[in-house]
Design a protein around this motif. Structure first.
Motif, short mmCIF file in Angstrom:
data_model
loop_
_atom_site.label_atom_id
_atom_site.label_comp_id
_atom_site.label_asym_id
_atom_site.label_seq_id
_atom_site.Cartn_x
_atom_site.Cartn_y
_atom_site.Cartn_z
N GLN A 159 81.43 15.66 -59.41
CA GLN A 159 80.62 15.65 -59.20
C GLN A 159 79.78 16.85 -58.57
OE1 GLN A 159 78.63 11.66 -59.82
NE2 GLN A 159 76.32 12.56 -60.31
N PHE A 160 79.04 16.91 -59.93
CA PHE A 160 78.22 18.86 -58.92
C PHE A 160 77.01 18.57 -58.75
CE2 PHE A 160 74.92 22.00 -59.01
CZ PHE A 160 74.87 22.94 -57.64
N SER A 161 75.93 18.69 -57.03
CA SER A 161 75.17 18.36 -56.62
C SER A 161 74.53 19.54 -56.12
CB SER A 161 75.48 17.28 -55.40
OG SER A 161 74.15 16.74 -54.80
N LYS A 162 73.54 19.23 -56.08
CA LYS A 162 72.60 20.30 -57.15
C LYS A 162 71.90 20.08 -55.11
CE LYS A 162 69.38 23.73 -58.84
NZ LYS A 162 68.68 24.03 -60.05
N ARG A 163 71.01 19.38 -54.81
CA ARG A 163 70.32 18.79 -53.38
C ARG A 163 71.81 18.08 -52.16
NH1 ARG A 163 66.88 19.85 -57.05
NH2 ARG A 163 65.76 21.81 -56.89
#
Length: 163
Positions: A159-163
């Motif tokens: 899962q991509f986490s921007k912050r």
């Protein structure tokens, strides 16, 4: 000199097509039956391998010492292993004894189907055209795609986490 007179001279593509055999004419294998009247074939699907013996009889199918109804509980899998016998109209004429290893139930059913088809062709070579057109003699080469590094599964990424 005599050989040149006997052979036909080919000058165009039309002459070539007349001399070649028809595409529908298949080269049939010879009948292969052992001393007990059985034909043997190996079927494969995914990781499953089925060793199949086919002989004339009332139509019993035995898989790893159990009947096909007991081994394959789902009707779809039972239908799958009966397809080559039904397509060749030999359902009540052959007994099938097989041992299957590896894979899951779906792969094992596909391996048994592939093995029954190959054994039918070895027992009765004239059935090759029917089974080939039905796609029963072709080994399904699809296997599970391997997991890649940096990913969760073969294609699923973390899962991509921007912050």
């Amino acid at each position: 000199m005599e050989e040149q007179e006997n052979t036909e001279e080919i000058k165009s593509f039309e002459d070539l097509s007349k001399t070649e055999k028809n595409e529908n004419d298949m080269i049939l294998p010879e009948k292969e039956v052992d001393d007990f009247g059985r034909s043997y074939a190996t079927g494969k699907r995914k990781d499953a391998v089925a060793r199949v013996w086919l002989k004339q009889g009332p139509g019993n199918i035995t898989i790893n010492g159990k009947s096909s109804d007991d081994y394959f509980a789902r009707p779809v899998l039972r239908m799958l292993i009966n397809q080559p016998l039904i397509a060749s109209e030999r359902k009540e004429q052959f007994d099938v004894v097989c041992s299957v290893t590896g894979g899951g139930l779906s792969g094992q059913a596909g391996a048994v189907r592939h093995g029954i088809s190959k054994a039918l062709v070895l027992f009765e070579p004239e059935l090759k055209k029917i089974l080939k057109s039905g796609g029963f003699l072709t080994r399904d080469s699809r296997v599970v795609e391997r997991k890649k590094y940096g990913r969760r599964k073969a294609r699923r990424s973390f899962q991509f986490s921007k912050r």
